[in-house]
Structures are given as structure tokens and as C-alpha cells.
Design an enzyme around this catalytic site. Sequence first.
Site, PDB file in Angstrom:
ATOM      1  N   SER A 226       0.840  -1.195   0.000  1.00  0.00           N
ATOM      2  CA  SER A 226       0.000   0.000   0.000  1.00  0.00           C
ATOM      3  C   SER A 226       0.872   1.240   0.000  1.00  0.00           C
ATOM      4  CB  SER A 226      -0.880   0.020   1.249  1.00  0.00           C
ATOM      5  OG  SER A 226      -0.092   0.276   2.410  1.00  0.00           O
ATOM      6  N   ASP A 227       0.335   2.327  -0.529  1.00  0.00           N
ATOM      7  CA  ASP A 227       0.934   3.613  -0.217  1.00  0.00           C
ATOM      8  C   ASP A 227       0.770   3.808   1.289  1.00  0.00           C
ATOM      9  OD1 ASP A 227       2.107   6.113  -0.399  1.00  0.00           O
ATOM     10  OD2 ASP A 227       0.937   6.717  -2.145  1.00  0.00           O
TER      11      ASP A 227
END
Length: 823
Positions: A226-227
Site C-alpha cells: 500500500s501507499d
Amino acid sequence: MTDLDPPDLTALVGRLTLEQKVRLLTGADFWALNAEPEIGLRRVVTSDGPAGVRGELWDERDTSANLPSPTALAATWDDALLAELGHLLASEARRKGVDVVLAPTVNLHRSPYGGRHFECFSEDPVLTARVGAAIVRAMQDDGVAATVKHFVANDSESDRLTVDMRIDERTLREVYLAPFEVIVRDAGAWAVMAAYNQVNGTTMTESPLLRDVLHAEWGFDGVTMSDWYATRSTVATAVGGLDLAMPGPTGPWGDLLVEAVRDGQVSEEAVDDKVRRLLRLAHRVGALEPVTQQPLAPRTPEDTHALVRRAAAAGFVMVRNEPVGGVPALPLNRPELRRVAVVGPNAHPGRTLGGGSAFVFPDREISPVDGLREAFGEDVVVYAEGVRAHHRIGIADPAHLSVPGSGAPGVRIRFVDRDGDVLATDERTGTAYNWNNAFVDGVAPEKLGAIEMTTVLTAPETGEYRVGFSGLGQFRMLLGGDVAVDELLVLPEGADPVEGLMRPPQRGVDVALAEGESVELTVVRTITDHTPGSDLLVSLQLNADLPYPGDEAAIAHAVDLARVSDVAVVVVGTNEEVESEGFDRDSLDLPGRQDELVRRVAAANPRTVVVVNAGAPVVMPWRDEVAAVLLSWFPGQEFGHALADLLTGVVEPGGRLPTTWPATESEVLPSTRPVDGALAYDEGLHVGYRRFLRDAVAPAYWFGHGLGYTTWSYDALDVAGGPDDAVARVTVRNTGDRSGRELVQAYVAREGSAVERPTRWLASYAWVGADPGETVTVEVPLPRRTFEHWDTDAGAWTIEPGGFLVQVGRGAGDIVLEASTGW
């Protein structure tokens, strides 16, 4: 690197409990992944890296090679050079103990208003894919993972955490997914980062695109992370194809994911697949026993500086070079120059890189003034700021600061507990600080009550100084022992959290000082919230601006210098207030009165060369009124040296535009502002130059445009082969009086197509070199995908029957030869 056989990975996973497996799927801290000694897995470290590998520290104590920004890298159109830079990034990563570099960013320049435009390569998916793939291959050949980001359509900053990008399926496939596909399938990327935003109603960390396209269709065997803080659910992200939630140690997985597996909402097989991917990545980067990774040859600082300098020059784009007195303005004839006026707000220090994830602290920065003084001589180059283009107080120059008592250069920092007792003391030479839950030895975050920064500012000249600080939280500032500010600073409602790092609130006061006079400045940041990820994420700056006479006096001084000089070099550009991660641009105008500065200097000296130091397009109303225009982008730490090389003709301007520069803002450019939470990509396939062609609007400078110091003729074009092996053979001749390189660009068009298409679209490109008068033929292969389009009904790529038109030239708006494929 060689993968472990799947049975070996499966066996390792089988030795772990469910709790151990799930623990591996969330970061151990802000940058690192958890270790698991039981199976020989050490800690795996990630780091930001689009313009240099930062490492786990984010300050002057751990310097990094500052490469040119991605727009500058793409402007080279040079796969071989980008591979060299990929090897440099890998070397920097290994030097800093980094295993996974969070780069490259392969989102597109959908709109020039995108605040993170400088961190992306191009408006064109083919160019983006090729330059990105060259970097990824080189990094991974050296055992460092590249993380291709942000998957997908994270092309602007406004409401980026929640915005829903509405994109039709064909556009998504042919434009926005296309660079990711090439870099995953052909370059073999080891990691992909899922974006914050939604696409067509689904947030990317939960998107079926991860599972159905990235994994199943493209065969991606790496890690999808994920960011940072983009994992917002437990079950939906776990079943949707996400492998790693960053950062940690908190997040929506952990005990909640264990519970979801126990309840049957998530299969343990899905968890096992994620862990196998993590272990495969760990093996590839040498973090899993047995370690097979080989050491890299060391690089000297001199080697690094030389490569960054060469890369910067290769990305400079000369868009104008008119005769002055019958001779092109550039290159300059050094022996004839008695005085060179260098003016403008970006002439010193200059902007070498953009803000946000791309920001690093280099070991040195060569400003345009520094580089030109080195090239022409201290007695030849005169300098004037010309105009002040920023509204915020700048970061304090450490050269004017000293530690109270000792007089050593820098700032004294004290970490105190809630009772005011000192936990630790540190001395720093920098004035920008980022502490991500980690301070100095002896400072337990849960005990911290405040951070006190004290320094002595000594005035280098007489005048009124503006001093202050920037950050978020409760602050108190003392000036000469007296409280000048005591205030809680917060972001405006709706602001992106990254704005707290890149454009935080600030406060300042004016103080009059005589030359040599000193004043003590203390800034205290109080810690009130001790939960992880809150008040302990301390980021702040000490600020100070030198005296300034006002725009009118500054412009007049610059004009006076230009009038009595042989050449005026005006360095204008953007700054961190208008171009950064965390917010989009409101205008394409140069900030402040820079346009006026250029016009008044040009009126005073006909040999005016303008250097535009911006990571993205700006409007240049004076572009036809000056002798020469160079676009430098954010060119990295060797800015001044590269500029001197170009101006003196030591090297040729090597760059060609990776994105189209509009002439004005009067036409409607693609918006970055969502409406009711959604941003419609209404232009469809017609991104960048394609939209200008469709609408028959002439930009200031077309995609692919760029001049050198010689001239070329295009003499012949032959197209051979079929869709699987098509090649364009192009014959060019150097018609100038010096050796040079020409970028041959091949585009494809389809007249009378049964499906909507751009007027033309980039197929491929190749560089060719030749001596004066020499004729050379270069082959430009045309990939099969050039001729394919996405059939939404069939859910597959297809080629429309019939022939295509191959067009070659110097840019999207400068086609000089064309030929049919003859199919």
C-alpha cells in the site's frame, strides 16, 4: 537474482504460525518490514527514491546523491543513460542499507496542474514505460527492488486520499495501465505500490485490478504494497490482492486479520500467498538465508557527481536559440565575454529537486551562479536576485547560524521530558528536521515532553530580517530571550497530510540587525499526544530571510547589471510553494514578478538567455522576446555545472520534451479538481499532445521538441515487416557544422479507423549520431502493441485490419516523413 523454488518458499511459510505470518504483512515501523529469525529472514528496509535514495533518516546527517527529477530524466529519452542512473540508485540503496526503493513513479502528466508532475516521467505511456523499465532493470540487476507506483491513476494531488478517478476501460488499458504493464511484464518489477485513490468506485488497495490484471493477467510474482496509510480495511484489502500494509506497526490487519482468517472471511491460503511473495522479495534483495547477493563495486563521490552532471545536461531542453548579431545566441564564446550577468530568484541557490517523497539531502548543491563563476571566472560573473518569488520565509541558511556558547556552526537541540529534565542533547548543522517516531539515543518517545532548538543568527549584512519556524503542533519561539510567538499551528481544513511536511503553517517576526550583530533564537515544540503516528511525527523548520529591498529595486538592479554585460542569463522558475507533493497547482504562471523581470532584462540586453527551473510546464508570455530559452527542470545537485557545460558548448543540449508545454491558460486544460468526490477523465485517449492535435490547438512547444547545436535533414523513410516485426528505417543527415545527436521519433496514425483513435500516437524512438555532412540510417522497431487497441467487448487486445501510417519527425507537431505499412 535467482528465485527459490516454490516448494522451498512453501516450506518456509509452513513453519510459521498464523500470527507470525500476519505479523509479516504489516511494516515493523515507518520504513522497515518485520524480521523473522526463525526462518532466516532479516529486517527489510524501504526508502523513498524518485530523485535519490533517502534512507531511513530524512536530514543532512545522511546525504544522498540528488539525481535530476523524473521529468528531467524522461527528457533525455536515453535508455542507456537511464540504466546508468538505475545502477547509481542501486549503489546508493546498498550504501544506505536499503533493500526496496519506492520508485519509479510512472503515473502520467494528465494535466500540467498536477502538483507531483515533476515526479512522473511523461504524458505519453510509451516514453514512460521505456524510461521506467530501463531504471527498474538496472536497479534489480544489482539486487535492489524497484517499486513501481502508484497503481493506478494517481495523476494529481487534489483529494488524492479519497478521489474517485472515472476512466473508461479502453483509456485505462491503453493509457494509464500501459506503463505498469510493460514494467511488470517486460522489466520484471519486484514490487508495485497501490495508490490512495479510487478508480471507478473502488479504492486501489481493494481493487480487483490487483488480483485480476496485475496477478492473473500479467503474471506479477512480486509484492503489492500500500501507499503509506492507504490500507483502510481488513477483509476487502486482504482478499483483493494487497500483500503488505505500510507503515507499521499499527494498521487494519494484525489481530483483525488473524480474526478474519479464524472466522473464515479470509482464507489462510490467501495469507500464505502474501507471505510467499514477501519471502520471494526478501530473497531477491538478499534478506533471506541463504544469501546469494554479491557486493557492488564502490563508487566515489567524484564518479557520482560526474554522472549526475552528465544526466542533468542530457535532460536540458533548448526550445529557442535565435541569432544575435547574425550568430545563434548559444553556445557562448567564452573568450569574448568580459561580463556575464546572472540574475533571477532561482539563480542562487536554484531548485534541484521537488518536494515530498522525492526530496533528499545532497552532499553538495551547485547553483547556477556557482557553476558559471567556476566556468567564466569570479571576476566575470555578476549576480542579482532580481525579484523575490516566494511568499513564505525560507529555510534558514546554516552558514549564518552557530551553537550558543561554543560558537560551532549549527543548532543545539535538547530533548526534554514532561518535567523539563533533559533526556538528550544533539547538535545539527541543518535547519529542517523530520523525526518519524525516532529521535536520538536515550529518548524514549513516550517520555518526551518537548523539543527545544536554539541557535545564534549572525547578520551577514545590515537590514531587516524575517525569522521564524514552520511545522504542526504547539510552538513557542523566543527571540533574544523574549517570547515572540506562542501558538498551536494546524493545517487548513481539508488539506492533504503531506502538506504538513511540504508547505506547513509558519510564523515569523521581523528583527533589525546590523552587519555582524547576533540574536539568539529558540523554538520549542511541545509534545502532547504520545500515540504512534500522531504528535511524535515531528517535522519542522527554522526559517530566516535575509534583508530584501523590494521587487522594484531588485528588478532595477538586475536590469542595470544586464545592460552593461555581454550576456544576461536569467534563471526563473517555481518553488516549493507551488510545486510539490500534497497539493496541485492553481496557476501555470511563474510566481511573483518573474515575467516582468525577464521582459525588462531582455529589453536591456538583446543577448538574454532564460533558464526555466521548473519541474512542470509554466506559461512564458515573453518566450518570443528573448534570444534563447533552456528548460532545466529540477536538474539535481550538479545544476550549475551542467548549465555551464551547455552554455559554453562543452556539451550539446540533449533533451527533448517529455510533455507538451501549453502557450496560455486561456484554453481549457484538464482539471485536477474533483467534483462531488470524483474526477472524470473526459479527454479519454487524448492525453497531452494527443488532445492538442485533436483540438487543432498549437501549444508553445510540442511533445518531443528540442533543439541542439547542429541541424538535420530527414532524407528517407522505409517501413518493413508486419505487425510482429515492423521496423522504420530512417535516413538523416547532419547539415550543420558540428557533430551532434538527433532523436528520431516514430509515430503511427490510422486514417478512417473504425474505432476512436488519437490523430497520431508515439510508437518508438531512437538516437542517431553523425559528424558534419554525414548521412546515417537508423532502425526504429515498432512494437506490436503500437498497432493494437483494447476491444472492450472481447476484453482483449486486437489489431484493426488494414494499413497504418508511420510518421517520423522531431516531435508530435513536426512530422517530416511518412509511409504506409502496406498491410
